[in-house]
Write a protein that holds these residues in place. Structure first.
Motif, PDB file in Angstrom:
ATOM      1  N   GLU A 276       0.831  -1.196   0.000  1.00  0.00           N
ATOM      2  CA  GLU A 276       0.000   0.000   0.000  1.00  0.00           C
ATOM      3  C   GLU A 276       0.878   1.262   0.000  1.00  0.00           C
ATOM      4  O   GLU A 276       0.515   2.287  -0.583  1.00  0.00           O
ATOM      5  CB  GLU A 276      -0.934   0.014   1.213  1.00  0.00           C
ATOM      6  N   ASP A 279       1.792   2.253  -3.483  1.00  0.00           N
ATOM      7  CA  ASP A 279       0.743   3.045  -4.128  1.00  0.00           C
ATOM      8  C   ASP A 279       0.810   4.494  -3.649  1.00  0.00           C
ATOM      9  O   ASP A 279       0.633   5.430  -4.446  1.00  0.00           O
ATOM     10  CB  ASP A 279      -0.633   2.452  -3.808  1.00  0.00           C
ATOM     11  N   GLN A 282       3.751   6.305  -5.362  1.00  0.00           N
ATOM     12  CA  GLN A 282       3.425   6.619  -6.756  1.00  0.00           C
ATOM     13  C   GLN A 282       2.465   7.800  -6.818  1.00  0.00           C
ATOM     14  O   GLN A 282       2.628   8.713  -7.642  1.00  0.00           O
ATOM     15  CB  GLN A 282       2.798   5.399  -7.427  1.00  0.00           C
ATOM     16  N   ASP A 283       1.494   7.829  -5.913  1.00  0.00           N
ATOM     17  CA  ASP A 283       0.534   8.936  -5.888  1.00  0.00           C
ATOM     18  C   ASP A 283       1.223  10.256  -5.520  1.00  0.00           C
ATOM     19  O   ASP A 283       0.891  11.307  -6.071  1.00  0.00           O
ATOM     20  CB  ASP A 283      -0.591   8.637  -4.896  1.00  0.00           C
TER      21      ASP A 283
END
Length: 491
Positions: A276, A279, A282-283
């Motif tokens: 998680e 993610d 990357q965000d």
């Protein structure tokens, strides 16, 4: 010690002495009220023609530094940009005389005037009054042959910011990145916290520390090498999402990507794993790239694309792809040592294990191949004393790093929350320290004690902000993104 002044410096000091005798000492002025800056001025008046501004009597109060003088024209620079000034010699002979006798390039002035445009259409302030606010006792570098040397720019950042618009924009971008990081984390429900800079125990990262002595307590402290352990104590205490943006201190060498003090953001969230966190990272990068309008950017000739999903690959797979060595088939230390010798890898005494050799292979063969944003995951336990290990993978941990253009930008774990395992990891670090690893962690009994109260499964992350700024401003050395980098003494 007597300072040796050049002719220009002597001349400027003589002007100041004369002004003082004439009761015009600029350093006695404490305030100048402005109603415009260069940006707001251009925004309001640039749209008008010369004829439309001919009879405009809007009172303009503006202040800034003189960066050029051409007869009756001056160029004034403030934080927002530059604007031309015009002194009418016939209408204001006293102001023209002041230009000749009192004013030098580099001086800071306040002006009162009205807007106009020249025959070439350049927006200009027609000066009716001029106040010297600060005398520049040193001349600025020449416009075209001035402060170009990178070392001189870093050593005298204040001059660099005056002379080089690119430098100013770099540090404006840095501030925007910090602001947007905070906005991103706050909007995700994270709480910003502050933790101590002085640590009684060396821990949180593999790094050599700075040491200092606390007189009142009569004890030695380290300047923190990471914010990790205090932040995890807050997760134990009941915070579920925390972050800290803070200065980190490491007593190690300086090069293009390392400075003894630098800035990181560390985040911790309960009940998530490193997957998680991937993610999240990357965000974060896509958010910054979007805000800076750089979803596709060029860094030192290489195009980096943030619009695509980041690549994900294990450390062992990266090594296999680029060296042909498959560490899934090399499970014993003796075999790993043999293959390291065959590849002429130099190892310190504490690195004679499979895990350290895997890392050495990755640093030699793998890192430089990770050009587009790449998550490299599954790190050896020897170099990851604070990451949760896999039950099913031999001495590997749930850790990843993000690489772009062959350089590390983020480091993250599924955090180790087993106090018994953590104690054993610290003990192994002490063994490495005995073998000469000056970057090894110490035994932190207070952190073990905290873990014994129970820490939920947690995903942790660290991002180096200086390298982040380097990437988004196309800089190849860290000192160009630090306002005041550490420098060796001038020879």
């Amino acid at each position: 010690m007597e300072r040796k002044l050049n002719d220009q410096e002597i001349n400027r000091r003589n002007k100041l002495k004369r002004l003082e005798k004439e009761k015009k000492n600029p350093f006695e002025i404490v305030k100048f009220s402005r109603n415009f800056n260069t940006l707001s001025l251009k925004k309001q008046f640039d749209k008008f023609s010369k004829e439309e501004l001919h009879d405009n009597i809007t009172k303009i109060l503006l202040a800034g530094r003189i960066v050029a003088i051409r007869q009756t024209f001056l160029v004034l620079k403030d934080f927002y940009g530059k604007i031309q000034l015009y002194v009418n010699r016939k209408a204001f002979p006293n102001l023209f005389e002041m230009l000749e006798t009192d004013i030098d390039i580099g001086d800071i002035i306040g002006v009162e005037g009205t807007p106009m445009k020249t025959n070439t259409g350049e927006l200009t302030v027609k000066v009716a009054n001029l106040t010297l606010l600060s005398k520049s006792l040193k001349p600025l570098p020449e416009k075209w042959h001035g402060l170009q040397d990178e070392e001189a720019r870093a050593r005298h950042r204040y001059v660099d910011l005056i002379m080089n618009e690119e430098s100013l924009q770099t540090f404006i971008t840095r501030s925007i990145i910090l602001k947007e990081l905070r906005n991103f984390m706050d909007n995700r429900g994270y709480f910003e916290v502050e933790t101590p800079v002085l640590h009684p125990i060396l821990g949180g990262a593999a790094a050599r520390p700075f040491k200092t002595h606390h007189n009142a307590l009569n004890r030695e402290y380290y300047l923190r090498v990471a914010t990790e352990l205090p932040l995890k104590k807050l997760i134990i205490g009941g915070f579920e999402k925390v972050y800290e943006i803070g200065r980190i201190f490491r007593n190690e060498g300086m090069d293009a990507t390392h400075n003894p003090e630098f800035t990181t953001i560390e985040t911790y969230e309960a009940y998530i794993s490193m997957w998680e966190v991937m993610d999240l990272v990357q965000d974060v990068f896509k958010h910054l790239a979007t805000k800076l309008n750089k979803l596709i950017l060029t860094y030192k000739g290489t195009t980096i694309d943030f619009t695509k999903p980041f690549k994900r690959i294990s450390m062992i797979e990266v090594i296999k792809e680029n060296s042909g060595v498959d560490f899934n088939k090399i499970t014993q230390n003796i075999d790993a040592l043999k293959i390291a010798k065959e590849h002429n890898l130099e190892l310190a005494p504490h690195q004679n294990t499979r895990g350290h050799i895997i890392n050495a292979f990755f640093e030699t063969y793998g890192e430089k191949t990770c050009i587009q944003p790449t998550f490299v995951y599954d790190y050896p336990i020897e170099i990851s004393p604070l990451a949760k290990k896999y039950p099913q993978k031999q001495n590997m941990t749930q850790r990843f790093e993000l690489f772009i253009c062959g350089k590390e930008f983020a480091n993250a774990f599924s955090e180790l929350n087993d106090p018994i395992d953590q104690q054993e990891r610290f003990e192994n670090q002490l063994n490495e320290r005995a073998l000469g690893n000056t970057e090894a962690n110490e035994m932190d009994w207070d952190f073990i004690n905290a873990l014994e109260y129970g820490m939920p499964p947690t995903g942790g992350l660290g991002i180096g902000i200086d390298r982040l700024v380097m990437l988004f401003t196309n800089q190849d050395t860290i000192r160009n993104v630090l306002l005041f980098p550490h420098m060796r003494d001038e020879k």
